[in-house]
Scaffold this motif. Structure first.
Motif, PDB file in Angstrom:
ATOM      1  N   PHE B  86       0.825  -1.207   0.000  1.00 26.76           N
ATOM      2  CA  PHE B  86       0.000   0.000   0.000  1.00 26.76           C
ATOM      3  C   PHE B  86       0.861   1.262   0.000  1.00 26.76           C
ATOM      4  O   PHE B  86       2.045   1.223   0.324  1.00 26.76           O
ATOM      5  N   ARG B  90       1.783   0.391   6.005  1.00 25.71           N
ATOM      6  CA  ARG B  90       1.087  -0.480   6.971  1.00 25.71           C
ATOM      7  C   ARG B  90       2.022  -1.446   7.690  1.00 25.71           C
ATOM      8  O   ARG B  90       1.765  -2.641   7.778  1.00 25.71           O
ATOM      9  N   LEU B  91       3.098  -0.921   8.235  1.00 25.41           N
ATOM     10  CA  LEU B  91       3.984  -1.744   9.057  1.00 25.41           C
ATOM     11  C   LEU B  91       3.499  -1.693  10.498  1.00 25.41           C
ATOM     12  O   LEU B  91       2.752  -0.792  10.883  1.00 25.41           O
ATOM     13  N   LEU B  92       3.919  -2.669  11.293  1.00 25.11           N
ATOM     14  CA  LEU B  92       3.576  -2.662  12.713  1.00 25.11           C
ATOM     15  C   LEU B  92       4.654  -1.873  13.444  1.00 25.11           C
ATOM     16  O   LEU B  92       5.814  -2.280  13.481  1.00 25.11           O
ATOM     17  N   GLN B  94       5.618  -1.262  16.441  1.00 24.45           N
ATOM     18  CA  GLN B  94       6.405  -1.723  17.598  1.00 24.45           C
ATOM     19  C   GLN B  94       7.255  -2.938  17.263  1.00 24.45           C
ATOM     20  O   GLN B  94       7.951  -3.449  18.118  1.00 24.45           O
ATOM     21  N   LYS B  95       7.166  -3.398  16.018  1.00 20.42           N
ATOM     22  CA  LYS B  95       7.954  -4.579  15.636  1.00 20.42           C
ATOM     23  C   LYS B  95       9.137  -4.166  14.761  1.00 20.42           C
ATOM     24  O   LYS B  95       9.024  -3.238  13.952  1.00 20.42           O
ATOM     25  N   PHE B 103       6.248 -11.741  10.727  1.00 22.17           N
ATOM     26  CA  PHE B 103       4.828 -11.782  11.123  1.00 22.17           C
ATOM     27  C   PHE B 103       3.975 -12.450  10.055  1.00 22.17           C
ATOM     28  O   PHE B 103       3.118 -13.289  10.359  1.00 22.17           O
ATOM     29  N   ALA B 104       4.251 -12.114   8.787  1.00 26.30           N
ATOM     30  CA  ALA B 104       3.463 -12.677   7.687  1.00 26.30           C
ATOM     31  C   ALA B 104       3.634 -14.184   7.597  1.00 26.30           C
ATOM     32  O   ALA B 104       2.745 -14.886   7.128  1.00 26.30           O
ATOM     33  N   GLN B 106       4.606 -16.103  10.422  1.00 22.74           N
ATOM     34  CA  GLN B 106       4.107 -16.667  11.683  1.00 22.74           C
ATOM     35  C   GLN B 106       2.612 -16.927  11.622  1.00 22.74           C
ATOM     36  O   GLN B 106       2.142 -17.976  12.039  1.00 22.74           O
ATOM     37  N   VAL B 107       1.857 -15.953  11.100  1.00 24.24           N
ATOM     38  CA  VAL B 107       0.401 -16.080  11.173  1.00 24.24           C
ATOM     39  C   VAL B 107      -0.136 -17.154  10.246  1.00 24.24           C
ATOM     40  O   VAL B 107      -1.285 -17.549  10.375  1.00 24.24           O
ATOM     41  N   ILE B 108       0.674 -17.625   9.297  1.00 26.06           N
ATOM     42  CA  ILE B 108       0.185 -18.758   8.522  1.00 26.06           C
ATOM     43  C   ILE B 108       0.895 -20.043   8.944  1.00 26.06           C
ATOM     44  O   ILE B 108       0.822 -21.055   8.256  1.00 26.06           O
ATOM     45  N   ARG B 112       9.698 -21.837  12.912  1.00 26.15           N
ATOM     46  CA  ARG B 112      10.699 -20.826  13.252  1.00 26.15           C
ATOM     47  C   ARG B 112      11.953 -20.956  12.384  1.00 26.15           C
ATOM     48  O   ARG B 112      12.544 -19.966  11.973  1.00 26.15           O
ATOM     49  N   ARG B 151       7.496  -8.060   3.162  1.00 22.48           N
ATOM     50  CA  ARG B 151       6.427  -8.774   3.844  1.00 22.48           C
ATOM     51  C   ARG B 151       5.440  -9.358   2.840  1.00 22.48           C
ATOM     52  O   ARG B 151       4.927 -10.461   3.020  1.00 22.48           O
TER      53      ARG B 151
END
Lengths: 304, 272
Positions: B86, B90-92, B94-95, B103-104, B106-108, B112, B151
């Motif tokens: 975008f 749209r980054l996080l 605090q990360k 993150f992208a 991890q959530v799927i 590790r 990401r």
């Protein structure tokens, strides 16, 4: 799905929303304490009913050592007297009012006494000899108590005839009313808890909308996105339920066990262990409450 | 890779459709610009590809699958095959850079060890080596957008959608970003980029699809931001399209020019 990841998400959610989480814990704590109080009152009623309450209405206690009633002038009831009473109970004049009767010997009486007063210090100082034997009568019509009373009070070997129902009924109706009040308060508090959980989850979903938006975009499953929120509510509710269970245990241990049982040694109180049997029910109720309300909230406020 | 068949999207019954009978095919490995004024339907196009919205009529195919037939619980799988970038990154906040990209994965549910191996590789591709531990606010805009691109592609999607990725960046930085997108395209990812940035479009010389009022008015290969082909009678056709008196012409027939041979791809070619 990575467990560690979901757990860290829950952790950060709980930290960010700490004040709301604490209020959820407190509200579920209070509401479930009231639910538990109602449950405790019912347990207490059961405890006081003892072995005979639901089975018979009238008890004819026979003379034992130290009985002072006029019918006991000859000392403890003899075998002969017992047989006479049994015959009288079986005679047509009395039998027409009686459904059934049972004889409770001194040993039986001791056994039932021990069960009922298991949590009371009195149990250690009582021996079978001190307890009277009795005939326990199940009436066809409990209102006809007077007839039994008149017939048997004057018999030799009978100490007293007692209508147990009348004795305990008023107390039990008061306790039932109290548990009804507790349940209604619990009902209101549970509505509060549901609304508060819904609001908390909503705030939490709002404060993490960036994360959930990205999760959606990169194709995280509905489960991974929603689970941290639901577990957040459930964890708060479980803590509340655990606190409520702890409070009930403390009431049974310190108030009933420590104070009341000393003041009213002839009353059977429930044990702290019995109140802990309520804990799984309270925790289960908390989990269902939080789970359902957060699920419904998420359906409205979190796009997945 | 992406195919629109007669797709119309109406948000409001009274207003004109956001997309009006669009026919378009973007092949695997292609790089296409989506240009046009605000409100021309670029974002709606991207939303339909992602199944964020449902087409009012017509069919949208992504990787050969009609998205209307994808049940809601399988939408995540569709989206795993599509990366999105975008204008606002749209980054996080605090990360760290590494954590944002991880993150992208991890959530799927990537393990590790896979994350440890893949993320540095992708960060290298976008030119962010050595900045793994920075927080987004410690990066320049261009670097932040590179993190966002990393990401978007870390799960190796077949398609990368970019919604004005250079909108917040200066021209030099923008060219850097385009280099990254081009590199990703070279690796076989289909890239669709909605943009207003004429310099970039002119520099890249890729396929350009121009939308206006929900209608495709131009579809040229190796084209410029504004058409160099004077199209006779375009204003009349546009009037017809907006008045919806007839099936709007979905393509503009461009005369082949010696220096920029137009490659017409729109399915509406036959009717025009």
């Amino acid at each position: 799905m990575r467990l560690a990841f979901v757990l860290s998400e829950i952790g950060s959610g709980l930290r960010r929303n700490l004040s709301m989480v604490i209020s959820v814990i407190l509200v579920t704590f209070v509401s479930l304490t009231f639910v538990g109080a109602a449950g405790m009152l019912q347990l207490q009623i059961n405890q006081m009913k003892g072995y005979w309450y639901d089975k018979v209405q009238v008890a004819i206690f026979l003379c034992s050592d130290g009985s002072t009633a006029p019918g006991c002038a000859t000392g403890p009831a003899t075998r002969e007297q017992e047989d006479n009473l049994r015959k009288l109970l079986q005679s047509p004049a009395v039998a027409q009012y009686v459904n059934d009767f049972q004889y409770e010997s001194k040993t039986d009486a001791y056994k039932h006494f021990k069960e009922q007063f298991a949590n009371s210090p009195i149990v250690d100082s009582v021996t079978p000899d001190q307890l009277p034997a009795s005939f326990r009568i199940n009436m066809k019509d409990p209102e006809k108590y007077e007839i039994i009373s008149e017939t048997f009070s004057s018999q030799a070997g009978v100490e007293t005839v007692i209508d147990q129902r009348q004795l305990l009924e008023r107390l039990f109706s008061a306790m039932n009313a109290a548990s009804l009040v507790a349940v209604s308060i619990a009902g209101v508090m549970i509505i509060c808890a549901i609304l508060l959980i819904a609001t908390t989850i909503r705030l939490s979903a709002f404060s993490r909308r960036r994360e959930t938006g990205i999760m959606r975009l990169v194709g995280a499953s509905k489960m991974v996105i929603q689970l941290p929120f639901i577990l957040e509510g459930v964890i708060a509710a479980v803590i509340g339920a655990a606190l409520a269970s702890g409070t009930l245990w403390a009431v049974a241990h310190f108030f009933l066990g420590g104070v009341m049982s000393k003041q009213y040694p002839d009353t059977a109180f429930i044990s702290p262990g019995q109140t802990l049997m309520l804990a799984p029910a309270l925790i289960g109720l908390g989990v269902v409450l939080a789970g359902v309300s957060s699920l419904l909230t998420l359906r409205r406020y979190l796009r997945v | 890779m992406i195919r629109f068949e007669n797709v119309t999207k109406v948000y409001d019954q009274k207003a004109r459709p956001a997309l009006d009978s669009i026919n378009l095919e973007i092949d695997r490995g292609e790089f296409a610009f989506l240009v046009g004024a605000s409100g021309s339907g670029k974002s709606t196009f991207l939303r339909l590809v992602l199944k964020e919205d449902r087409a009012s009529s017509g069919a949208v195919y992504v990787a050969g699958q009609n998205v209307a037939n994808i049940s809601s619980w399988r939408v995540p799988r569709l989206r795993r095959g599509i990366g999105v970038v975008f204008q606002d990154f749209r980054l996080l906040p605090q990360k760290s850079v590494f954590a944002n990209v991880a993150f992208a994965m991890q959530v799927i549910g990537k393990s590790r060890s896979v994350i440890r191996d893949t993320v540095p590789e992708v960060l290298k591709t976008v030119g962010l080596e050595g900045k793994e531990n920075r927080l987004p606010h410690e990066l320049s805009g261009g670097e932040q957008q590179r993190v966002a691109i990393a990401r978007a592609v870390v799960n190796r999607p077949g398609i990368l959608l970019a919604d004005e990725p250079t909108g917040n960046l200066d021209p030099t930085t923008s060219m850097g970003i385009m280099g990254v997108l081009d590199k990703i395209n070279q690796n076989g990812t289909t890239v669709v980029m909605a943009t207003h940035d004429d310099d970039i479009v002119n520099e890249m010389r890729k396929r350009v699809v121009e939308l206006k009022n929900g209608v495709i008015i131009r579809d040229e290969a190796r084209a410029l931001y504004t058409s160099m082909i004077p199209v006779v009678g375009q204003s009349r056709r546009l009037r017809d399209a907006s008045g919806r008196t007839e099936q709007p012409a979905a393509s503009s027939r461009a005369e082949a020019r010696a220096d920029a041979p137009a490659e017409l791809r729109t399915a509406g070619e036959g009717q025009a």
